[in-house]
Scaffold this active site. Structure first.
Site, PDB file in Angstrom:
ATOM      1  N   GLY A  12       0.934  -1.230  -0.019  1.00 31.81           N
ATOM      2  CA  GLY A  12      -0.015  -0.063  -0.092  1.00 31.81           C
ATOM      3  C   GLY A  12       0.716   1.303  -0.124  1.00 31.81           C
ATOM      4  O   GLY A  12       0.181   2.250   0.317  1.00 31.81           O
ATOM      5  N   HIS A 110       2.132   0.051 -12.988  1.00 33.97           N
ATOM      6  CA  HIS A 110       2.825  -1.141 -13.303  1.00 33.97           C
ATOM      7  C   HIS A 110       4.247  -0.725 -13.432  1.00 33.97           C
ATOM      8  O   HIS A 110       4.916   0.414 -13.905  1.00 33.97           O
ATOM      9  CB  HIS A 110       2.588  -1.825 -14.575  1.00 33.97           C
ATOM     10  CG  HIS A 110       3.227  -3.036 -14.889  1.00 33.97           C
ATOM     11  ND1 HIS A 110       2.922  -4.376 -14.192  1.00 33.97           N
ATOM     12  CD2 HIS A 110       4.329  -3.562 -15.497  1.00 33.97           C
ATOM     13  CE1 HIS A 110       3.674  -5.071 -14.731  1.00 33.97           C
ATOM     14  NE2 HIS A 110       4.560  -4.677 -15.361  1.00 33.97           N
TER      15      HIS A 110
HETATM   16  C1  GRF Z   1       3.657  -1.318  -7.529  1.00 32.31           C
HETATM   17  O1  GRF Z   1       5.184  -1.666  -7.879  1.00 32.31           O
HETATM   18  C2  GRF Z   1       2.896  -1.394  -8.621  1.00 32.31           C
HETATM   19  O2  GRF Z   1       3.473  -0.826  -9.695  1.00 32.31           O
HETATM   20  C3  GRF Z   1       2.511  -2.864  -8.705  1.00 32.31           C
HETATM   21  O3  GRF Z   1       2.413  -3.250  -7.454  1.00 32.31           O
HETATM   22  C4  GRF Z   1       3.237  -2.557  -6.620  1.00 32.31           C
HETATM   23  C5  GRF Z   1       2.347  -2.003  -5.473  1.00 32.31           C
HETATM   24  O4  GRF Z   1       3.381  -1.687  -4.387  1.00 32.31           O
HETATM   25  N1  GRF Z   1       1.348  -3.200  -9.696  1.00 32.31           N
HETATM   26  P1  GRF Z   1       2.514  -0.975  -3.154  1.00 32.31           P
HETATM   27  O5  GRF Z   1       1.488  -1.927  -2.728  1.00 32.31           O
HETATM   28  O6  GRF Z   1       1.726   0.350  -3.598  1.00 32.31           O
HETATM   29  O7  GRF Z   1       3.294  -0.330  -2.137  1.00 32.31           O
END
Ligand code: GRF
Length: 195
Positions: A12, A110
């Site tokens: 998150g 992503h």
């Molecule tokens: C991020 O790197 C996003 O690009 C990918 O999943 C990760 C989520 O990270 N889809 P977080 O949970 O927001 O720290």
């Protein structure tokens, strides 16, 4: 006020970055109105609770199938009158039930320069491929795995003294800045154009 729902499954940090952008005024005129999480034990749920953001956390196995839980998500989104859905680490493919209503107003973050390295562990994929640069993409969600139309991309070079974890840190800090920026651009443009 632009009403934004976030879908996430894990840590998150991007949820927090969005919420901080709202709180600091960098994303003025926006409100995070709902967190949807498919892993009730995920850290992101605590972040949302601390921020006073309503949470809908569910176990997919408690539903008959994806169509059934996505019907529930449609209702949850309607209840909070969400206008945009941001997938920030939501580790599931979105199905036709949600897409029929939300395509064009649902974006995904992503950690690679798509179309390179779609799917899970994109940072590890780029690291192991020994490419000289990777990056971050924000794109509209369609039925594929990280295949929708690209809205914004930013390059992140892989440096000689990087480790996989220093690379990951730089990618995440780009994500934390880029996602609120993209949302601001989208909500300030004519929504008809995006439909
Ligand atoms: C991020 O790197 C996003 O690009 C990918 O999943 C990760 C989520 O990270 N889809 P977080 O949970 O927001 O720290």
């Amino acid at each position: 006020m632009h009403r934004v729902a976030v879908f996430a499954s894990g840590r998150g940090s991007n949820f927090l970055a969005l919420q901080q952008a709202v709180d600091s005024g960098a994303l003025a005129g926006h409100q995070v109105v709902l967190l949807v999480c498919d892993r009730p034990e995920a850290l992101v749920v605590q972040h949302a609770e601390n921020a006073g953001v309503p949470v809908f956390a569910f176990q997919p196995k408690d539903f008959r199938d994806k169509a059934e839980f996505e019907h529930e998500l449609l209702q949850q989104l309607e209840q909070v009158q969400a206008e945009w859905v941001v997938l920030a680490g939501y580790m599931r493919l979105v199905g036709p039930t949600l897409l029929e209503v939300w395509e064009g107003r649902m974006i995904n973050l992503h950690p690679s320069l798509l179309p390179a390295f779609p799917g899970k562990d994109a940072i590890g994929q780029a690291w192991r491929a020994k490419v000289s640069e990777t990056g971050v993409t924000v794109h509209f969600v369609d039925s594929g795995m990280d295949t929708g139309a690209v809205i914004a991309q930013e390059r992140v070079p892989i440096l000689a003294d990087d480790t996989e974890s220093t690379l990951a840190e730089r990618i995440h800090s780009v994500e934390h800045r880029l996602l609120p920026e993209v949302l601001r651009t989208l909500t300030s443009s004519n929504p008809q154009r995006l439909a």
